[in-house]
Design an enzyme around this catalytic site. Structure first.
Site, PDB file in Angstrom:
ATOM      1  N   GLY A   8       0.423   3.946   4.657  1.00 48.44           N
ATOM      2  CA  GLY A   8       0.524   2.710   3.881  1.00 48.44           C
ATOM      3  C   GLY A   8       0.908   3.053   2.452  1.00 48.44           C
ATOM      4  O   GLY A   8       1.025   4.236   2.096  1.00 48.44           O
ATOM      5  N   VAL A  13      -3.215   7.645   7.107  1.00 46.61           N
ATOM      6  CA  VAL A  13      -4.255   7.907   8.093  1.00 46.61           C
ATOM      7  C   VAL A  13      -3.655   8.672   9.273  1.00 46.61           C
ATOM      8  O   VAL A  13      -2.601   8.294   9.787  1.00 46.61           O
ATOM      9  CB  VAL A  13      -4.892   6.577   8.586  1.00 46.61           C
ATOM     10  N   GLY A 107       8.547  -4.340   7.672  1.00 46.94           N
ATOM     11  CA  GLY A 107       7.667  -3.198   7.438  1.00 46.94           C
ATOM     12  C   GLY A 107       7.203  -2.630   8.776  1.00 46.94           C
ATOM     13  O   GLY A 107       6.739  -3.383   9.641  1.00 46.94           O
ATOM     14  N   PRO A 108       7.333  -1.316   8.987  1.00 48.28           N
ATOM     15  CA  PRO A 108       6.931  -0.741  10.275  1.00 48.28           C
ATOM     16  C   PRO A 108       5.467  -1.001  10.603  1.00 48.28           C
ATOM     17  O   PRO A 108       5.109  -1.184  11.771  1.00 48.28           O
ATOM     18  CB  PRO A 108       7.202   0.760  10.105  1.00 48.28           C
ATOM     19  N   ASP A 109       4.610  -1.070   9.583  1.00 49.15           N
ATOM     20  CA  ASP A 109       3.186  -1.350   9.839  1.00 49.15           C
ATOM     21  C   ASP A 109       3.010  -2.715  10.491  1.00 49.15           C
ATOM     22  O   ASP A 109       2.128  -2.913  11.329  1.00 49.15           O
ATOM     23  CB  ASP A 109       2.366  -1.260   8.541  1.00 49.15           C
ATOM     24  N   ARG A 110       3.888  -3.659  10.151  1.00 49.36           N
ATOM     25  CA  ARG A 110       3.771  -5.002  10.704  1.00 49.36           C
ATOM     26  C   ARG A 110       4.261  -5.014  12.160  1.00 49.36           C
ATOM     27  O   ARG A 110       3.696  -5.703  13.017  1.00 49.36           O
ATOM     28  CB  ARG A 110       4.568  -5.982   9.849  1.00 49.36           C
ATOM     29  N   ASP A 129      -3.578  -8.439   7.764  1.00 49.46           N
ATOM     30  CA  ASP A 129      -3.873  -7.040   7.442  1.00 49.46           C
ATOM     31  C   ASP A 129      -4.106  -6.898   5.941  1.00 49.46           C
ATOM     32  O   ASP A 129      -3.203  -7.132   5.126  1.00 49.46           O
ATOM     33  CB  ASP A 129      -2.695  -6.156   7.890  1.00 49.46           C
ATOM     34  N   THR A 132      -2.438  -2.659   0.938  1.00 50.74           N
ATOM     35  CA  THR A 132      -1.980  -2.757  -0.454  1.00 50.74           C
ATOM     36  C   THR A 132      -1.501  -4.191  -0.699  1.00 50.74           C
ATOM     37  O   THR A 132      -1.824  -4.805  -1.715  1.00 50.74           O
ATOM     38  CB  THR A 132      -0.827  -1.762  -0.691  1.00 50.74           C
TER      39      THR A 132
HETATM   40  N1  ADP Z   1     -13.613  -0.353   3.502  1.00 47.11           N
HETATM   41  C1  ADP Z   1     -13.039  -0.575   2.308  1.00 47.11           C
HETATM   42  N2  ADP Z   1     -13.785  -1.026   1.266  1.00 47.11           N
HETATM   43  C2  ADP Z   1     -13.211  -1.258   0.065  1.00 47.11           C
HETATM   44  N3  ADP Z   1     -11.918  -1.081  -0.194  1.00 47.11           N
HETATM   45  C3  ADP Z   1     -11.155  -0.653   0.800  1.00 47.11           C
HETATM   46  C4  ADP Z   1     -11.657  -0.371   2.103  1.00 47.11           C
HETATM   47  N4  ADP Z   1     -10.618   0.034   2.885  1.00 47.11           N
HETATM   48  C5  ADP Z   1      -9.528   0.009   2.095  1.00 47.11           C
HETATM   49  N5  ADP Z   1      -9.849  -0.392   0.865  1.00 47.11           N
HETATM   50  C6  ADP Z   1      -8.951  -0.575  -0.257  1.00 47.11           C
HETATM   51  O1  ADP Z   1      -7.985  -1.524   0.138  1.00 47.11           O
HETATM   52  C7  ADP Z   1      -6.705  -1.173  -0.388  1.00 47.11           C
HETATM   53  C8  ADP Z   1      -5.743  -1.028   0.720  1.00 47.11           C
HETATM   54  O2  ADP Z   1      -6.116   0.088   1.488  1.00 47.11           O
HETATM   55  P1  ADP Z   1      -5.395   0.451   2.834  1.00 47.11           P
HETATM   56  O3  ADP Z   1      -5.829  -0.490   3.904  1.00 47.11           O
HETATM   57  O4  ADP Z   1      -5.599   1.883   3.095  1.00 47.11           O
HETATM   58  O5  ADP Z   1      -3.892   0.106   2.403  1.00 47.11           O
HETATM   59  P2  ADP Z   1      -2.487   0.636   2.861  1.00 47.11           P
HETATM   60  O6  ADP Z   1      -2.478   0.600   4.367  1.00 47.11           O
HETATM   61  O7  ADP Z   1      -1.529  -0.318   2.246  1.00 47.11           O
HETATM   62  O8  ADP Z   1      -2.325   2.033   2.325  1.00 47.11           O
HETATM   63  C9  ADP Z   1      -6.877   0.111  -1.185  1.00 47.11           C
HETATM   64  O9  ADP Z   1      -6.997  -0.253  -2.550  1.00 47.11           O
HETATM   65  C10 ADP Z   1      -8.169   0.680  -0.620  1.00 47.11           C
HETATM   66  O10 ADP Z   1      -8.844   1.476  -1.577  1.00 47.11           O
HETATM   67  C1  PAZ Z   2       4.540  -5.698   3.113  1.00 47.17           C
HETATM   68  C2  PAZ Z   2       4.277  -4.216   2.992  1.00 47.17           C
HETATM   69  C3  PAZ Z   2       4.500  -3.772   1.556  1.00 47.17           C
HETATM   70  C4  PAZ Z   2       2.798  -3.958   3.382  1.00 47.17           C
HETATM   71  O1  PAZ Z   2       2.509  -2.585   3.181  1.00 47.17           O
HETATM   72  P1  PAZ Z   2       1.016  -1.978   3.105  1.00 47.17           P
HETATM   73  O2  PAZ Z   2       0.152  -2.998   2.475  1.00 47.17           O
HETATM   74  O3  PAZ Z   2       0.588  -1.712   4.542  1.00 47.17           O
HETATM   75  O4  PAZ Z   2       1.138  -0.710   2.360  1.00 47.17           O
HETATM   76  C5  PAZ Z   2       5.177  -3.408   3.998  1.00 47.17           C
HETATM   77  O5  PAZ Z   2       5.000  -3.899   5.279  1.00 47.17           O
HETATM   78  C6  PAZ Z   2       6.635  -3.471   3.614  1.00 47.17           C
HETATM   79  O6  PAZ Z   2       7.091  -2.736   2.765  1.00 47.17           O
HETATM   80  N1  PAZ Z   2       7.406  -4.382   4.274  1.00 47.17           N
HETATM   81  C7  PAZ Z   2       8.829  -4.533   4.092  1.00 47.17           C
HETATM   82  C8  PAZ Z   2       9.231  -5.981   4.026  1.00 47.17           C
HETATM   83  C9  PAZ Z   2       8.826  -6.821   5.243  1.00 47.17           C
HETATM   84  O7  PAZ Z   2       7.936  -6.465   6.010  1.00 47.17           O
HETATM   85  O8  PAZ Z   2       9.429  -7.901   5.426  1.00 47.17           O
HETATM   86  K     K Z   3      -1.365  -1.001   6.374  1.00 46.45           K
END
Ligand code: ADP
Ligand code: PAZ
Ligand code: K
Length: 256
Positions: A8, A13, A107-110, A129, A132
């Site tokens: 992310g 992870v 976004g690939p996560d989506r 989800d 960020t």
């Molecule tokens: N269990 C949690 N409690 C509090 N903050 C969290 C928890 N899990 C993630 N975060 C926070 O949420 C935000 C997004 O984290 P994360 O889900 O890992 O995002 P991404 O997939 O975009 O990298 C970060 O600022 C992270 O520190």
């Molecule tokens: C929207 C996002 C920034 C979310 O990313 P994440 O919060 O998982 O880091 C990511 O899925 C992204 O860069 N998407 C590209 C644009 C789209 O999904 O339409």
């Molecule tokens: K994510």
């Protein structure tokens, strides 16, 4: 054995999948300059710590940060002798093709969340989800990602307040005792917590009105349980949804 990697914008992870269950889940911050050797030092230290001794034969990567993919490819090649599947690349098939505007890169996560949620729940779905960004992914009957919503993430919103206003401190998100805050920190926590409750409820409601078929709402991401507490925002919360989606896409490509 499969190593699934979800990068992310904030965290990366790694999880080892033995075909039935995840043996371990390892988390580090996302950093585009981290080298293949640095990934391996971190990875091998932790798997040893957990007493896991397995041979990785396959690697699948989803990354919202394109720049990290190169070093992860080198990592897979150098240490496991394999060419990773990378979600979003033409040679990595999805169980169902997304239906979005031509030229759009989802976004690939989506895409991974859509595959994971559809495998477990069928359709139609909304996946929320808390990463960020806070994303809403709409998944159709056939499992296709058909669009959604991107809102600023919870921590991003708090950081933006702190960065833009001289008198606002850095605060952590928490469930406030009351809506009416009686100090600065409590006011900010109330704003972000109740703001997001309203945001999730409002957006899911409007998606449901526009979509016009019943939809199940799945919550995922570290902060989902915090927002779910007593507010009936989600039908289900699944903290491993993205990882599950990676195993689904990997299996789909192996069989195809
Ligand atoms: N269990 C949690 N409690 C509090 N903050 C969290 C928890 N899990 C993630 N975060 C926070 O949420 C935000 C997004 O984290 P994360 O889900 O890992 O995002 P991404 O997939 O975009 O990298 C970060 O600022 C992270 O520190
Ligand atoms: C929207 C996002 C920034 C979310 O990313 P994440 O919060 O998982 O880091 C990511 O899925 C992204 O860069 N998407 C590209 C644009 C789209 O999904 O339409
Ligand atoms: K994510």
């Amino acid at each position: 054995m499969l190593l699934a990697i979800d990068c992310g914008n904030t965290n990366t992870v790694f999880a080892i999948w033995d075909g039935e269950k995840f043996l371990c889940t390892l988390r580090t911050s996302t950093h585009h300059a981290r080298t293949a050797d640095a990934y391996f030092t971190w990875y091998s230290t932790l798997v040893k710590h957990y007493g896991i001794d397995v041979e990785i034969t396959d690697v699948i990567i989803s990354s919202t940060v394109p720049r990290v993919v190169w070093n992860l490819r080198v990592f897979a090649d150098r240490f496991f002798g394999c060419r990773p599947m990378v979600v979003g690349k033409p040679d990595c098939a999805l169980p169902a093709e997304p239906r979005v505007d031509p030229g759009t890169t989802v976004g690939p996560d989506r895409l991974v969340n859509a595959a994971g949620a559809h495998d477990r729940h069928g359709g139609d779905l909304i996946v929320v989800d808390f990463g960020t960004a806070t994303t809403f992914d709409v998944v159709a009957q056939d499992g296709a990602y058909v669009g959604g919503v991107i809102a600023p993430g919870v921590n991003l919103s708090l950081e933006a307040l702190h960065a833009a206003a001289a008198a606002l401190p850095h605060v952590d998100v928490t469930v406030p005792a009351k809506v009416i805050g009686t100090n600065t920190v409590a006011c900010m926590q109330s704003g972000v917590f109740w703001g997001y409750i309203g945001l999730v409820r409002g957006i899911c409601g409007q998606i449901r009105d526009e979509y016009a078929s019943p939809m199940k709402v799945i919550g995922t991401g570290g902060l989902a349980p915090l927002f779910a507490q007593g507010h009936r925002l989600f039908d289900v919360i699944e903290d491993d949804l993205t990882m599950h989606g990676l195993t689904v896409i990997h299996a789909h490509n192996k069989k195809g």
